[in-house]
Design a protein around this motif. Structure first.
Motif, PDB file in Angstrom:
ATOM      1  N   GLN A  87       0.718  -1.202   0.004  1.00  0.00           N
ATOM      2  CA  GLN A  87       0.044   0.139  -0.027  1.00  0.00           C
ATOM      3  C   GLN A  87       0.852   1.417  -0.004  1.00  0.00           C
ATOM      4  O   GLN A  87       0.563   2.275  -0.659  1.00  0.00           O
ATOM      5  CB  GLN A  87      -1.017  -0.025   1.052  1.00  0.00           C
ATOM      6  CG  GLN A  87      -1.853   1.182   1.202  1.00  0.00           C
ATOM      7  CD  GLN A  87      -2.860   1.066   2.404  1.00  0.00           C
ATOM      8  OE1 GLN A  87      -2.856   0.383   3.022  1.00  0.00           O
ATOM      9  NE2 GLN A  87      -3.588   2.318   2.586  1.00  0.00           N
ATOM     10  N   GLU A  90       0.916   4.156  -2.777  1.00  0.00           N
ATOM     11  CA  GLU A  90       0.763   5.765  -2.633  1.00  0.00           C
ATOM     12  C   GLU A  90       2.210   6.563  -2.875  1.00  0.00           C
ATOM     13  O   GLU A  90       1.654   7.720  -3.563  1.00  0.00           O
ATOM     14  CB  GLU A  90       0.591   5.862  -0.797  1.00  0.00           C
ATOM     15  CG  GLU A  90      -0.547   5.424  -0.393  1.00  0.00           C
ATOM     16  CD  GLU A  90      -1.841   6.231  -0.467  1.00  0.00           C
ATOM     17  OE1 GLU A  90      -1.502   7.460  -0.805  1.00  0.00           O
ATOM     18  OE2 GLU A  90      -2.826   6.038  -0.389  1.00  0.00           O
ATOM     19  N   PRO A 139      -3.765   2.987  -2.683  1.00  0.00           N
ATOM     20  CA  PRO A 139      -4.202   1.511  -2.295  1.00  0.00           C
ATOM     21  C   PRO A 139      -4.429   0.656  -3.334  1.00  0.00           C
ATOM     22  O   PRO A 139      -4.139  -0.439  -3.607  1.00  0.00           O
ATOM     23  CB  PRO A 139      -5.231   1.604  -1.237  1.00  0.00           C
ATOM     24  CG  PRO A 139      -5.193   3.110  -0.741  1.00  0.00           C
ATOM     25  CD  PRO A 139      -4.692   3.830  -2.001  1.00  0.00           C
ATOM     26  N   GLY A 157      -1.008  -0.036  -5.113  1.00  0.00           N
ATOM     27  CA  GLY A 157      -0.373  -1.245  -4.100  1.00  0.00           C
ATOM     28  C   GLY A 157      -0.984  -2.566  -4.464  1.00  0.00           C
ATOM     29  O   GLY A 157      -0.430  -3.613  -4.372  1.00  0.00           O
TER      30      GLY A 157
END
Length: 136
Positions: free
Chosen positions: A12, A16, A29, A32
């Motif tokens: 994550q 970002e 997210p 990710g």
């Protein structure tokens, strides 16, 4: 299991960072999650390896997060309550956006599933389309 949570949080965080550095139009997210999915496709014995019926640490961490998913919606619910003034002011565009995105998501999912199941039911059809003459 802490290492598995570190992998999830690291994916994550990487998403970002990529979103902010590259100014991508997707949320971090989501990026990710995509990166984690790609990483899981690469054979790596440390995080996905398991013996026979043994569950990997990443699967355990993911399962525990999914089992407690209801708790993860509490911050979102609090955020909605704190923005009631915005909801009262802009309820119609929000409602239309929710309806259109839901219908669009259902239609796209249905079309993709239809296409995939048709391909799975007729695997020879794809080969004949790619090679109509039957010879190379």
């Amino acid at each position: 299991m802490p290492a598995a949570f570190a992998v999830l949080i690291g994916a994550q965080l990487l998403g970002e960072v990529m979103q902010r550095v590259l100014h991508l139009p997707l949320p971090g997210p989501v990026i990710g999650m995509f990166l984690l999915a790609v990483a899981l496709l690469i054979p790596c014995k440390s995080w996905v390896a398991r013996r026979d019926n043994e569950v990997s640490a990443l699967e355990q961490a993911s399962s525990s997060l999914i089992a407690n998913m209801g708790l993860l919606f509490i911050p979102a619910g609090v955020g909605i309550v704190t923005e009631l003034a915005v909801l009262k002011r802009d309820w119609l565009p929000i409602l239309m956006g929710l309806l259109v995105s839901t219908v669009l998501g259902l239609v796209v999912t249905g079309l993709v599933m239809h296409h995939i199941t048709r391909r799975a039911a007729h695997p020879d059809a794809e080969a004949s389309v790619l090679n109509p003459g039957g010879s190379l």
